[in-house]
Design a protein around this motif. Structure first.
Motif, PDB file in Angstrom:
ATOM      1  N   LEU A  99       0.827  -1.209   0.000  1.00 46.26           N
ATOM      2  CA  LEU A  99       0.000   0.000   0.000  1.00 46.26           C
ATOM      3  C   LEU A  99       0.856   1.252   0.000  1.00 46.26           C
ATOM      4  O   LEU A  99       0.574   2.219  -0.724  1.00 46.26           O
ATOM      5  CB  LEU A  99      -0.928  -0.004   1.218  1.00 46.26           C
ATOM      6  N   ARG A 100       1.909   1.252   0.806  1.00 43.56           N
ATOM      7  CA  ARG A 100       2.788   2.429   0.849  1.00 43.56           C
ATOM      8  C   ARG A 100       3.511   2.638  -0.476  1.00 43.56           C
ATOM      9  O   ARG A 100       3.668   3.770  -0.935  1.00 43.56           O
ATOM     10  CB  ARG A 100       3.808   2.269   1.983  1.00 43.56           C
ATOM     11  N   ARG A 101       3.955   1.539  -1.066  1.00 43.08           N
ATOM     12  CA  ARG A 101       4.717   1.649  -2.317  1.00 43.08           C
ATOM     13  C   ARG A 101       3.899   2.337  -3.399  1.00 43.08           C
ATOM     14  O   ARG A 101       4.453   3.038  -4.263  1.00 43.08           O
ATOM     15  CB  ARG A 101       5.148   0.258  -2.780  1.00 43.08           C
ATOM     16  N   HIS A 102       2.600   2.185  -3.349  1.00 45.26           N
ATOM     17  CA  HIS A 102       1.729   2.768  -4.368  1.00 45.26           C
ATOM     18  C   HIS A 102       0.993   4.022  -3.872  1.00 45.26           C
ATOM     19  O   HIS A 102       0.063   4.486  -4.537  1.00 45.26           O
ATOM     20  CB  HIS A 102       0.720   1.723  -4.834  1.00 45.26           C
ATOM     21  N   GLY A 103       1.403   4.554  -2.731  1.00 49.92           N
ATOM     22  CA  GLY A 103       0.803   5.790  -2.235  1.00 49.92           C
ATOM     23  C   GLY A 103      -0.648   5.664  -1.849  1.00 49.92           C
ATOM     24  O   GLY A 103      -1.408   6.645  -1.932  1.00 49.92           O
ATOM     25  N   LEU A 104      -1.052   4.476  -1.382  1.00 58.25           N
ATOM     26  CA  LEU A 104      -2.470   4.230  -1.151  1.00 58.25           C
ATOM     27  C   LEU A 104      -3.002   4.624   0.235  1.00 58.25           C
ATOM     28  O   LEU A 104      -4.211   4.846   0.365  1.00 58.25           O
ATOM     29  CB  LEU A 104      -2.792   2.761  -1.432  1.00 58.25           C
ATOM     30  N   PRO A 105      -2.186   4.703   1.293  1.00 54.26           N
ATOM     31  CA  PRO A 105      -2.766   5.100   2.587  1.00 54.26           C
ATOM     32  C   PRO A 105      -3.532   6.422   2.551  1.00 54.26           C
ATOM     33  O   PRO A 105      -4.709   6.460   2.929  1.00 54.26           O
ATOM     34  CB  PRO A 105      -1.554   5.134   3.521  1.00 54.26           C
ATOM     35  N   PRO A 106      -2.947   7.519   2.065  1.00 50.37           N
ATOM     36  CA  PRO A 106      -3.735   8.760   2.027  1.00 50.37           C
ATOM     37  C   PRO A 106      -4.870   8.708   1.019  1.00 50.37           C
ATOM     38  O   PRO A 106      -5.919   9.330   1.222  1.00 50.37           O
ATOM     39  CB  PRO A 106      -2.702   9.833   1.658  1.00 50.37           C
ATOM     40  N   ALA A 107      -4.683   7.955  -0.065  1.00 57.80           N
ATOM     41  CA  ALA A 107      -5.737   7.844  -1.076  1.00 57.80           C
ATOM     42  C   ALA A 107      -6.955   7.116  -0.510  1.00 57.80           C
ATOM     43  O   ALA A 107      -8.100   7.495  -0.772  1.00 57.80           O
ATOM     44  CB  ALA A 107      -5.206   7.128  -2.312  1.00 57.80           C
ATOM     45  N   LEU A 108      -6.720   6.067   0.282  1.00 60.49           N
ATOM     46  CA  LEU A 108      -7.833   5.355   0.899  1.00 60.49           C
ATOM     47  C   LEU A 108      -8.557   6.225   1.919  1.00 60.49           C
ATOM     48  O   LEU A 108      -9.780   6.160   2.048  1.00 60.49           O
ATOM     49  CB  LEU A 108      -7.334   4.071   1.567  1.00 60.49           C
ATOM     50  N   GLN A 109      -7.808   7.025   2.650  1.00 63.54           N
ATOM     51  CA  GLN A 109      -8.439   7.936   3.597  1.00 63.54           C
ATOM     52  C   GLN A 109      -9.371   8.901   2.866  1.00 63.54           C
ATOM     53  O   GLN A 109     -10.512   9.123   3.276  1.00 63.54           O
ATOM     54  CB  GLN A 109      -7.393   8.717   4.384  1.00 63.54           C
ATOM     55  N   ARG A 110      -8.906   9.469   1.755  1.00 61.26           N
ATOM     56  CA  ARG A 110      -9.754  10.369   0.965  1.00 61.26           C
ATOM     57  C   ARG A 110     -10.950   9.633   0.389  1.00 61.26           C
ATOM     58  O   ARG A 110     -12.063  10.187   0.315  1.00 61.26           O
ATOM     59  CB  ARG A 110      -8.929  11.019  -0.156  1.00 61.26           C
ATOM     60  N   PHE A 111     -10.731   8.392  -0.023  1.00 60.85           N
ATOM     61  CA  PHE A 111     -11.809   7.583  -0.590  1.00 60.85           C
ATOM     62  C   PHE A 111     -12.946   7.422   0.418  1.00 60.85           C
ATOM     63  O   PHE A 111     -14.127   7.580   0.084  1.00 60.85           O
ATOM     64  CB  PHE A 111     -11.237   6.218  -0.984  1.00 60.85           C
TER      65      PHE A 111
END
Length: 236
Positions: A99-111
């Protein structure tokens, strides 16, 4: 419009039926995005995993289901195309690294902030909490994780999965050492968090653990304390 988190303790489809049904109601016909990336693809057939997820959710009315296999691309940019994300089980340390490698933690929060529904099964539930050392007794950290902070989407709570009632002392010790409360889920327990309110949705209680152990019976809900200290999820 805030979305919802769906947390599964990690049992089989029969154990999570009530939670799966609630998630399907939130997602509707889809599209749903399935992420099996907590499992090492060298030893697991992702296509078979997709067949399993389809077998669970298609009968519940989710007609459009896609899969992300962790390949390079821009998954964060694609999140807006979906109504829900299902993060499957496996190794939580591997999952956090992907998840971190693809920048997904903040993206999931926004989602979630924008109304999306996110389902975490086992490792997928643990990574949504504040710190993934809650699974240190379950998962081998072959990623040599130096920063175990999770996505921290549960008001500072850590998430224990595959929990058993006799495991409460371990969860209490973790809460004391980390200065954080715990949401503990056995394999037949599930929980839904919407607008700060956590509701037990499953066949067994959800346990809220800090200095004391509180059981949340199926159908009961509680507002999670929003003043619990927490750290923002790393963006990289």
């Amino acid at each position: 419009m805030t979305g919802s988190l769906f947390l599964s303790g990690g049992g089989g489809a029969e154990d999570s039926l009530l939670l799966d049904s609630a998630f399907a109601s939130a997602v509707g016909s889809g599209p749903l995005w399935y992420w099996p990336v907590a499992m090492d693809p060298t030893g697991v057939d992702y296509t078979a995993c997709l067949d399993w997820v389809t077998g669970v959710f298609a009968p519940l009315g989710v007609d459009e289901i896609h899969m992300w296999d962790g390949a390079d691309g821009e998954p964060a940019a694609r999140l807006a195309e979906f109504r829900g994300v299902y993060i499957g089980g496996g190794n939580t340390f591997r999952l956090l690294a992907v998840l971190r490698r693809h920048g997904l933690p903040p993206a999931l929060q926004r989602f979630v902030e924008n109304g999306g529904a996110v389902y975490g099964g086992s490792a997928g539930a643990a990574v949504l909490g504040a710190d993934i050392t809650t699974v240190a007794h379950l998962d081998v950290d072959s990623c040599h994780t130096t920063d175990p902070r999770g996505l921290d989407l549960l008001a500072g709570h850590g998430v224990f999965v595959h929990h058993r009632r006799q495991d409460a002392p371990r969860a209490q010790d973790w809460a004391r050492r980390n200065g954080r409360p715990v949401v503990a889920l056995d394999e037949r327990a599930g929980a839904v968090l919407t607008d700060g309110r956590l509701t037990a949705v499953g066949f067994e209680p959800v346990y809220l653990i800090e200095n004391q152990v509180r059981s949340l019976q199926p159908g009961e809900s509680v507002v999670l304390p929003l003043t619990t200290p927490g750290s923002p999820a790393p963006v990289g």
